[in-house]
Write a protein that holds these residues in place. Structure first.
Motif, PDB file in Angstrom:
ATOM      1  N   SER A  10       3.021  12.870   1.806  1.00 54.00           N
ATOM      2  CA  SER A  10       2.856  11.720   0.982  1.00 54.00           C
ATOM      3  C   SER A  10       2.735  10.007   1.870  1.00 54.00           C
ATOM      4  O   SER A  10       2.249   9.420   1.626  1.00 54.00           O
ATOM      5  N   LYS A  11       3.786  10.578   2.400  1.00 52.88           N
ATOM      6  CA  LYS A  11       3.914   9.538   3.417  1.00 52.88           C
ATOM      7  C   LYS A  11       2.600   8.891   4.379  1.00 52.88           C
ATOM      8  O   LYS A  11       2.695   7.635   4.475  1.00 52.88           O
ATOM      9  N   ARG A  12       2.513   9.948   4.918  1.00 50.77           N
ATOM     10  CA  ARG A  12       2.021   9.729   5.842  1.00 50.77           C
ATOM     11  C   ARG A  12       0.001   9.443   5.446  1.00 50.77           C
ATOM     12  O   ARG A  12      -0.277   8.471   5.870  1.00 50.77           O
ATOM     13  N   LEU A  16      -3.037   4.859   4.891  1.00 49.03           N
ATOM     14  CA  LEU A  16      -4.599   4.899   4.521  1.00 49.03           C
ATOM     15  C   LEU A  16      -5.105   5.283   3.431  1.00 49.03           C
ATOM     16  O   LEU A  16      -5.902   4.490   3.048  1.00 49.03           O
ATOM     17  N   LEU A  17      -4.789   4.831   2.231  1.00 42.57           N
ATOM     18  CA  LEU A  17      -5.051   5.334   1.140  1.00 42.57           C
ATOM     19  C   LEU A  17      -5.453   3.111   1.354  1.00 42.57           C
ATOM     20  O   LEU A  17      -6.330   3.548   0.318  1.00 42.57           O
ATOM     21  N   GLY A  18      -4.327   2.864   1.292  1.00 41.23           N
ATOM     22  CA  GLY A  18      -4.518   1.376   1.279  1.00 41.23           C
ATOM     23  C   GLY A  18      -5.683   0.849   1.928  1.00 41.23           C
ATOM     24  O   GLY A  18      -6.265  -0.485   1.752  1.00 41.23           O
ATOM     25  N   GLY A  92      11.375   9.451  -3.804  1.00 38.33           N
ATOM     26  CA  GLY A  92      11.227   9.175  -2.680  1.00 38.33           C
ATOM     27  C   GLY A  92       9.889   9.642  -2.284  1.00 38.33           C
ATOM     28  O   GLY A  92       8.707   8.613  -1.858  1.00 38.33           O
ATOM     29  N   THR A  93       9.260  10.341  -2.965  1.00 34.41           N
ATOM     30  CA  THR A  93       7.497  10.805  -2.634  1.00 34.41           C
ATOM     31  C   THR A  93       6.568  10.127  -2.990  1.00 34.41           C
ATOM     32  O   THR A  93       6.770   9.025  -4.489  1.00 34.41           O
ATOM     33  N   ILE A  94       5.989   9.243  -2.391  1.00 40.44           N
ATOM     34  CA  ILE A  94       5.212   8.157  -2.694  1.00 40.44           C
ATOM     35  C   ILE A  94       3.700   8.902  -3.738  1.00 40.44           C
ATOM     36  O   ILE A  94       2.760   9.131  -3.687  1.00 40.44           O
ATOM     37  N   MET A  95       3.917   8.477  -5.115  1.00 36.65           N
ATOM     38  CA  MET A  95       2.766   8.075  -5.765  1.00 36.65           C
ATOM     39  C   MET A  95       1.330   7.349  -5.885  1.00 36.65           C
ATOM     40  O   MET A  95       1.907   5.857  -5.907  1.00 36.65           O
ATOM     41  N   VAL A  96       0.614   7.789  -6.539  1.00 39.62           N
ATOM     42  CA  VAL A  96      -0.406   6.608  -6.817  1.00 39.62           C
ATOM     43  C   VAL A  96      -1.009   7.152  -8.616  1.00 39.62           C
ATOM     44  O   VAL A  96      -0.925   7.849  -9.097  1.00 39.62           O
ATOM     45  N   GLY A  97      -0.660   5.835  -8.885  1.00 38.69           N
ATOM     46  CA  GLY A  97      -1.128   6.009 -10.589  1.00 38.69           C
ATOM     47  C   GLY A  97      -1.158   4.798 -11.414  1.00 38.69           C
ATOM     48  O   GLY A  97      -1.710   3.802 -10.399  1.00 38.69           O
ATOM     49  N   LEU A 116      -5.564  11.058  -1.375  1.00 39.05           N
ATOM     50  CA  LEU A 116      -6.145  11.093   0.066  1.00 39.05           C
ATOM     51  C   LEU A 116      -7.752  12.629   0.669  1.00 39.05           C
ATOM     52  O   LEU A 116      -8.123  12.423   0.715  1.00 39.05           O
ATOM     53  N   SER A 117      -6.650  13.780  -0.425  1.00 42.62           N
ATOM     54  CA  SER A 117      -7.211  15.086  -0.006  1.00 42.62           C
ATOM     55  C   SER A 117      -8.220  15.149  -1.233  1.00 42.62           C
ATOM     56  O   SER A 117      -9.252  15.781  -0.634  1.00 42.62           O
ATOM     57  N   GLY A 118      -8.187  14.832  -2.210  1.00 40.59           N
ATOM     58  CA  GLY A 118      -9.093  14.861  -2.713  1.00 40.59           C
ATOM     59  C   GLY A 118     -10.062  13.883  -2.434  1.00 40.59           C
ATOM     60  O   GLY A 118     -11.333  13.964  -2.593  1.00 40.59           O
ATOM     61  N   TYR A 119     -10.027  12.927  -2.509  1.00 42.96           N
ATOM     62  CA  TYR A 119     -11.157  11.455  -2.192  1.00 42.96           C
ATOM     63  C   TYR A 119     -12.030  12.189  -0.621  1.00 42.96           C
ATOM     64  O   TYR A 119     -12.920  11.861  -0.407  1.00 42.96           O
TER      65      TYR A 119
END
Length: 165
Positions: A10-12, A16-18, A92-97, A116-119
């Protein structure tokens, strides 16, 4: 995969999502309490939750698409226990919501790796109508995390160049 690996992936995946133009969502670290949910199957059983169960309980398989997601067993003392994969991310896991819905908006979230994997998988999925039914298949090999990261970087490079992959 275990929770530590999910946190590192998730940190990596967060930068890339941004950079992806068509993806939107707020990024935040998961808090310490168990309020952040992820969609990744954690197969490392040392992280699974151990719960007592009622003797009338039967084994259910409520994890979507995964067999053996819940194990009901009897201990040496004769008590029944349940093992379930964890659904909460580590602190601390990066979450997107973000909020989704129109009339009754709800908060939805997932780990940055899940997003990211789903996208990437959705981007490289091809729909082929079939006489038996609809068939979906990937147009690219995405078996490992490095395959997903490589494909995401290629999507970003194509977006910056103004072409479509």
């Amino acid at each position: 995969m275990n929770l530590r690996t999910l946190k590192k992936l998730s940190k990596r995946a967060a930068p890339l999502l941004g950079q992806l133009r068509s993806y939107s969502g707020d990024q935040f670290p998961a808090p310490k309490d168990d309020d952040s949910y992820h969609n990744t199957f954690i197969g490392d059983r040392k992280h699974w939750d151990r719960l007592p169960c009622h003797p009338t309980y039967g084994a259910r398989n409520d994890w979507p698409g995964k067999r053996g997601s819940e194990i009901v067993f009897t201990t040496r003392a004769g008590r029944r226990k349940i093992l379930r994969p964890p659904t909460h991310a580590r602190k601390g896991t990066i979450m997107v919501g973000g909020m989704s819905g129109y009339f009754e908006p709800e908060w939805t979230e997932e780990s940055a790796w899940d997003a990211l994997s789903g996208y990437v998988r959705e981007h490289f999925t091809e729909y082929v109508p079939d006489s038996d039914g609809d068939e979906f298949h990937l147009t690219r090999r995405l078996n490992t995390p490095s395959d997903v990261f490589r494909a995401a970087r290629e999507i970003i490079a194509a977006q910056l160049a103004g072409r479509v992959i």
